[in-house]
Design a protein around this motif. Structure first.
Motif, PDB file in Angstrom:
ATOM      1  N   GLU A  97      32.429  14.597 -24.019  1.00 45.96           N
ATOM      2  CA  GLU A  97      33.127  13.307 -24.203  1.00 45.96           C
ATOM      3  C   GLU A  97      32.493  12.514 -25.336  1.00 45.96           C
ATOM      4  O   GLU A  97      33.169  11.812 -26.082  1.00 45.96           O
ATOM      5  CB  GLU A  97      33.037  12.486 -22.903  1.00 45.96           C
ATOM      6  N   GLU A  98      31.161  12.636 -25.412  1.00 44.16           N
ATOM      7  CA  GLU A  98      30.427  11.939 -26.470  1.00 44.16           C
ATOM      8  C   GLU A  98      29.217  12.786 -26.830  1.00 44.16           C
ATOM      9  O   GLU A  98      28.754  13.597 -26.018  1.00 44.16           O
ATOM     10  CB  GLU A  98      29.899  10.577 -25.966  1.00 44.16           C
ATOM     11  N   ALA A  99      28.724  12.590 -28.027  1.00 44.62           N
ATOM     12  CA  ALA A  99      27.477  13.262 -28.428  1.00 44.62           C
ATOM     13  C   ALA A  99      26.760  12.346 -29.415  1.00 44.62           C
ATOM     14  O   ALA A  99      27.401  11.590 -30.153  1.00 44.62           O
ATOM     15  CB  ALA A  99      27.771  14.611 -29.068  1.00 44.62           C
ATOM     16  N   PHE A 100      25.429  12.419 -29.383  1.00 43.51           N
ATOM     17  CA  PHE A 100      24.681  11.621 -30.368  1.00 43.51           C
ATOM     18  C   PHE A 100      23.306  12.232 -30.609  1.00 43.51           C
ATOM     19  O   PHE A 100      22.797  13.016 -29.796  1.00 43.51           O
ATOM     20  CB  PHE A 100      24.561  10.146 -29.935  1.00 43.51           C
ATOM     21  N   GLU A 112      17.531   6.790 -35.417  1.00 42.14           N
ATOM     22  CA  GLU A 112      17.728   5.864 -34.286  1.00 42.14           C
ATOM     23  C   GLU A 112      18.707   6.500 -33.285  1.00 42.14           C
ATOM     24  O   GLU A 112      18.461   7.622 -32.848  1.00 42.14           O
ATOM     25  CB  GLU A 112      18.166   4.490 -34.815  1.00 42.14           C
ATOM     26  N   VAL A 113      19.804   5.826 -32.963  1.00 41.41           N
ATOM     27  CA  VAL A 113      20.801   6.474 -32.084  1.00 41.41           C
ATOM     28  C   VAL A 113      22.060   6.644 -32.923  1.00 41.41           C
ATOM     29  O   VAL A 113      22.679   5.662 -33.328  1.00 41.41           O
ATOM     30  CB  VAL A 113      21.084   5.622 -30.830  1.00 41.41           C
ATOM     31  N   LEU A 114      22.382   7.885 -33.207  1.00 41.40           N
ATOM     32  CA  LEU A 114      23.409   8.171 -34.210  1.00 41.40           C
ATOM     33  C   LEU A 114      24.553   8.972 -33.574  1.00 41.40           C
ATOM     34  O   LEU A 114      24.375  10.128 -33.185  1.00 41.40           O
ATOM     35  CB  LEU A 114      22.743   8.979 -35.331  1.00 41.40           C
ATOM     36  N   ILE A 146      29.406   5.024 -23.966  1.00 50.69           N
ATOM     37  CA  ILE A 146      28.026   5.172 -23.454  1.00 50.69           C
ATOM     38  C   ILE A 146      27.052   5.209 -24.625  1.00 50.69           C
ATOM     39  O   ILE A 146      25.990   4.577 -24.605  1.00 50.69           O
ATOM     40  CB  ILE A 146      27.908   6.432 -22.557  1.00 50.69           C
ATOM     41  N   THR A 147      27.430   5.922 -25.676  1.00 49.92           N
ATOM     42  CA  THR A 147      26.594   5.960 -26.892  1.00 49.92           C
ATOM     43  C   THR A 147      26.399   4.542 -27.420  1.00 49.92           C
ATOM     44  O   THR A 147      25.277   4.147 -27.775  1.00 49.92           O
ATOM     45  CB  THR A 147      27.270   6.830 -27.973  1.00 49.92           C
ATOM     46  N   GLU A 148      27.483   3.798 -27.460  1.00 45.36           N
ATOM     47  CA  GLU A 148      27.413   2.435 -28.008  1.00 45.36           C
ATOM     48  C   GLU A 148      26.457   1.568 -27.178  1.00 45.36           C
ATOM     49  O   GLU A 148      25.644   0.817 -27.721  1.00 45.36           O
ATOM     50  CB  GLU A 148      28.816   1.817 -28.028  1.00 45.36           C
TER      51      GLU A 148
END
Ligand code: PLP
Length: 292
Positions: free
Chosen positions: A244-247, A254-256, A274-276
């Motif tokens: 659903e998301e990946a980072f 940082e968090v990309l 969730i990433t945000e």
């Protein structure tokens, strides 16, 4: 201009030199850190200073290099490098290396030199990338860490494949590489750890083929604070395609968010919720706005 801490002394930037017969230049045995100082309400603060220094000493221990300074001295050297260069925000590079006192592969009797440089490095990734996410390509180079058992050392010699992978990704039109381990499972980026979200659960590769990232540990803590379930386990490449998301996480990156892998959109093809959330918690923490 500016100064660099070298073997216990601050020396002018231009004089912080090493000889062409520097052992580490020839054989690659050395270890380093990538650390960042952020401008906070209380002035510049080095994020996770103690954790980075601890990892530098663990790396040196793995490589059988005897650090000639204490952890306190290396912590103070990093603070001084930021202070004496009048930096508000800085990237710091502590490194332990073997000098030109000897050649050959028997290195346990050689002098270990330590340096700490600090400079102002504008954001590693553009604000746009942090918001929209980046395109990533699976690398043909594996993350083998010289020897798979050595991935806890942030060692100079472990970066050859990372550089080849990043160059390959960029020349293929992507912005970062996703590196697999020798068995084909997802390991990490060229200089970042990787996370995916499936069914609302956060998954990240276990610490067998990736660096013990300090940002990774921070994000795992934040996720737990949010009540998210976190699983450290082997991840396959196709699981990233259907996540659903990946980072990525890392001191530099940082968090990309990852919006695309190998031409396939991840989730909605943009930064996920969730990433945000984790990203904003991270930015608050580095700026001293959250309990660290
Ligand atoms: N993986 C590799 C190979 C790295 O070089 C880095 C950067 O140090 C990371 C992961 C992320 O680690 P950290 O969050 O401690 O910067």
């Amino acid at each position: 201009d500016g100064v660099i801490w070298l073997d216990g002394e601050m020396v002018p930037w231009r004089e912080a030199k090493t000889h062409v017969l520097t052992h580490t230049l020839h054989y690659g045995l050395g270890c380093f850190e990538g650390v960042r100082a952020y401008n906070t309400a209380n002035g510049p603060a080095i994020f996770r200073l103690k954790e980075h220094t601890d990892r530098l000493f663990r790396s040196a221990h793995i490589l059988n290099m005897k650090m000639p300074f204490s952890k306190d001295e290396i912590n103070e050297a990093q603070c001084a490098a930021v202070r004496d260069n009048n930096l508000d925000e800085a990237y710091l590079r502590p490194m332990a290396f073997l000098g030109s006192e000897g050649m050959g592969l028997r290195a346990d009797n050689l002098k270990v030199h330590v340096m700490v440089a600090a400079w102002s490095w504008p954001s590693y990734m553009s604000p746009e990338a942090k918001e929209l996410g980046i395109k990533v390509r699976t690398s043909s180079y594996t993350r083998h860490h010289v020897n798979i058992t050595m991935c806890k050392a942030k060692a100079n010699g472990n970066y050859i494949n990372s550089m080849l992978a990043l160059n390959e990704a960029i020349s293929g039109g992507a912005e970062e590489a996703l590196m697999l381990d020798n068995e084909g499972y997802v390991a990490e980026g060229s200089g970042e750890n990787v996370f995916i979200i499936r069914d609302g659960v956060l998954h990240t590769p276990e610490l067998t083929s990736c660096l013990e990232g300090i940002t990774r540990a921070t994000i795992i803590d934040f996720a737990k604070d949010l009540g998210l379930q976190v699983k450290e386990r082997r991840i396959t490449r196709d699981e990233v395609y259907v996540a659903e998301e990946a980072f990525f996480t890392g001191t530099a990156a940082e968090v990309l968010p990852i919006r695309e892998l190998d031409g396939r959109a991840i989730g909605a093809g943009k930064r996920g919720p969730i990433t945000e959330k984790l990203q904003s918690m991270y930015f608050d923490a580095v700026k001293g706005k959250l309990a660290q």
